[in-house]
Design an enzyme around this catalytic site. Sequence first.
Site, PDB file in Angstrom:
ATOM      1  N   TYR A   1       0.851  -1.198   0.000  1.00 13.93           N
ATOM      2  CA  TYR A   1       0.000   0.000   0.000  1.00 13.93           C
ATOM      3  C   TYR A   1       0.877   1.235   0.000  1.00 13.93           C
ATOM      4  O   TYR A   1       1.825   1.320   0.784  1.00 13.93           O
ATOM      5  CB  TYR A   1      -0.928   0.025   1.224  1.00 13.93           C
ATOM      6  CG  TYR A   1      -2.357  -0.133   0.783  1.00 13.93           C
ATOM      7  CD1 TYR A   1      -2.970   0.870   0.046  1.00 13.93           C
ATOM      8  CD2 TYR A   1      -3.072  -1.293   1.043  1.00 13.93           C
ATOM      9  CE1 TYR A   1      -4.269   0.717  -0.408  1.00 13.93           C
ATOM     10  CE2 TYR A   1      -4.367  -1.453   0.591  1.00 13.93           C
ATOM     11  CZ  TYR A   1      -4.960  -0.441  -0.142  1.00 13.93           C
ATOM     12  OH  TYR A   1      -6.236  -0.595  -0.597  1.00 13.93           O
TER      13      TYR A   1
ATOM     14  N   GLU B   1      -0.554   4.740  -0.631  1.00 14.54           N
ATOM     15  CA  GLU B   1      -1.374   5.932  -0.874  1.00 14.54           C
ATOM     16  C   GLU B   1      -0.538   7.181  -0.639  1.00 14.54           C
ATOM     17  O   GLU B   1       0.220   7.254   0.332  1.00 14.54           O
ATOM     18  CB  GLU B   1      -2.598   5.930   0.054  1.00 14.54           C
ATOM     19  CG  GLU B   1      -3.675   4.965  -0.424  1.00 14.54           C
ATOM     20  CD  GLU B   1      -4.872   4.907   0.517  1.00 14.54           C
ATOM     21  OE1 GLU B   1      -4.782   5.413   1.638  1.00 14.54           O
ATOM     22  OE2 GLU B   1      -5.904   4.358   0.103  1.00 14.54           O
TER      23      GLU B   1
ATOM     24  N   ASP C   1      -5.703  14.364 -25.326  1.00 16.44           N
ATOM     25  CA  ASP C   1      -5.688  12.960 -24.922  1.00 16.44           C
ATOM     26  C   ASP C   1      -4.967  12.195 -26.029  1.00 16.44           C
ATOM     27  O   ASP C   1      -5.539  11.932 -27.088  1.00 16.44           O
ATOM     28  CB  ASP C   1      -7.129  12.481 -24.742  1.00 16.44           C
ATOM     29  CG  ASP C   1      -7.215  10.992 -24.402  1.00 16.44           C
ATOM     30  OD1 ASP C   1      -6.191  10.305 -24.458  1.00 16.44           O
ATOM     31  OD2 ASP C   1      -8.334  10.543 -24.079  1.00 16.44           O
TER      32      ASP C   1
ATOM     33  N   THR D   1      -2.843   6.808 -22.315  1.00 13.00           N
ATOM     34  CA  THR D   1      -2.688   5.460 -21.793  1.00 13.00           C
ATOM     35  C   THR D   1      -1.207   5.118 -21.925  1.00 13.00           C
ATOM     36  O   THR D   1      -0.455   5.807 -22.606  1.00 13.00           O
ATOM     37  CB  THR D   1      -3.485   4.436 -22.621  1.00 13.00           C
ATOM     38  OG1 THR D   1      -3.029   4.508 -23.970  1.00 13.00           O
ATOM     39  CG2 THR D   1      -4.973   4.709 -22.574  1.00 13.00           C
TER      40      THR D   1
ATOM     41  N   LYS E   1      -0.852   1.493 -25.363  1.00 16.05           N
ATOM     42  CA  LYS E   1      -1.121   1.478 -26.807  1.00 16.05           C
ATOM     43  C   LYS E   1       0.219   1.635 -27.534  1.00 16.05           C
ATOM     44  O   LYS E   1       1.074   0.785 -27.350  1.00 16.05           O
ATOM     45  CB  LYS E   1      -2.170   2.532 -27.137  1.00 16.05           C
ATOM     46  CG  LYS E   1      -3.509   2.189 -26.442  1.00 16.05           C
ATOM     47  CD  LYS E   1      -4.638   3.165 -26.670  1.00 16.05           C
ATOM     48  CE  LYS E   1      -5.860   2.772 -25.849  1.00 16.05           C
ATOM     49  NZ  LYS E   1      -6.941   3.765 -25.932  1.00 16.05           N
TER      50      LYS E   1
ATOM     51  N   ARG F   1      -0.879  -1.896 -19.066  1.00 15.63           N
ATOM     52  CA  ARG F   1      -2.180  -1.242 -19.129  1.00 15.63           C
ATOM     53  C   ARG F   1      -2.246  -0.162 -18.046  1.00 15.63           C
ATOM     54  O   ARG F   1      -2.077  -0.482 -16.856  1.00 15.63           O
ATOM     55  CB  ARG F   1      -3.222  -2.335 -18.869  1.00 15.63           C
ATOM     56  CG  ARG F   1      -4.587  -2.127 -19.382  1.00 15.63           C
ATOM     57  CD  ARG F   1      -5.268  -3.472 -19.559  1.00 15.63           C
ATOM     58  NE  ARG F   1      -4.887  -3.969 -20.872  1.00 15.63           N
ATOM     59  CZ  ARG F   1      -5.384  -3.465 -22.010  1.00 15.63           C
ATOM     60  NH1 ARG F   1      -6.286  -2.505 -21.997  1.00 15.63           N
ATOM     61  NH2 ARG F   1      -4.981  -3.930 -23.168  1.00 15.63           N
TER      62      ARG F   1
END
Length: 440
Positions: A54, A56, A200, A226, A229, A235
């Site tokens: 974790y 955060e 984008d 992203t 691609k 991903r």
Amino acid sequence: MLHYFWPMQKDIQLFDLLHKELERQRNGIELIASENFTSYQVIQAMGSVPTNKYAEGYPGKRFYGGCEVIDEIESLAIDRLKKIFNASWANVQPHSGAQANTAVFLACLKPGDKILGLDLSMGGHLTHGSPANFSGKYYQALSYGVKKETGTIDYDHMEATAKAERPKMIICGASAYSRDWDYKRIRAIADSVGALVLADIAHPAGLIAKGLLNDPFEHCHFVSSTTHKTLRGPRGGIIMMRHDFDNPFGVKDPKGNIRPMSALLDLAVFPGIQGGPLEHIIAAKAVAFGEVLTDEYTVYAKQVIANAQAMAKSFVKRGYDLISNGTDNHLMLIDLRNKNITGKKAQETLDKAHITLNKNAVPFDDKSPFITSGIRVGVPAITTRGLKEVHMEPIVEMIDTVLNNIDNNSKIEVVKEEVHEFMKEFPLYPEIEAGEVATA
Ligand SMILES: *Cc1c(COP(=O)(O)O)cnc(C)c1O
């Protein structure tokens, strides 16, 4: 059956499925424009121990202990990404491209504000204001399109809509658009109405990274993408800026201060829309960004464009109707109406021959999004496999054979065998077998 990936796995049922998927990827011709094959070290980084952690918060400002190594991993990813695009700020935590866009909206818009994006049916993305998406539900979404005669962005329409409606944000970038963008003009339109610009670049990011397409960073306030691609990473999503600035709409941080956009964007990703970051994915992003910085990747990106050009030429030669008559990037959009085939039928039939691509609405389509009149064809994945210009003609020939024999299953079966034979020449993840031999 052999169980690859990990010699000690015990979940035979699941790892058999992974092996089946590996074989599917190896045997077929992958033409989905949004897909690619990562390097094996990207896969190794994804399947690694930070998934247990974790973290955060951000490097140096975490809510959990034990983050010193994680901080180094995330900082490395950020530094490499900033270097690729000559950006001054980057956030590598968005779990996906959609999350990246969500965070940008949250950082600088209020519910009900107007946004202006490319219409989904003209090549835009769901997150640019589609009524089915949060972007079309929480914001008042307006759209621009492409010109019927040329298939290229209708900037005059964008400008007229912006002047009439005064949106808070203009979004450029697309999922099914084969031409480059005039970011300078978009910024001028935005400035004339006091709007912000989000580029984008989910699809062409890898080509922009190498200067093969126009640079959005000088003109657009925010750039989202992203990573899976053309960038050929795991991903995921990213947000970047070349120039930080004070948010112009007076949106305040939780303490009531007007903060620079970079701070608001960080807050929008976490805690705004996400909890714990996927640090194993961020590790894999760092690996992929390192690869993008190499000369080898430059050669790859140039080959993507060369392959797309060669493929477009082969399609045109066989009488296919390409939207905008060609491509500047890694993909092309084909209107199949002159062949009397729907996009759905084409996709399903090509699938039987293990040629994978997707049905796609074409501009001014008269069919539903489930049927469509077109297909989208992209070359990033096959270029990673090692295919060159000379291989594009045989692929188009195989596609043409399938589409000309759309109900002839024996003919399609023959093409499928051809496809398998063709792809044997281009191994995918030979490291897996090499690793098995080494551990046997
Ligand atoms: C693919 C894509 C996205 C979304 O990416 P996901 O990771 O699938 O959420 C966003 N914008 C554009 C233009 C895209 O093509």
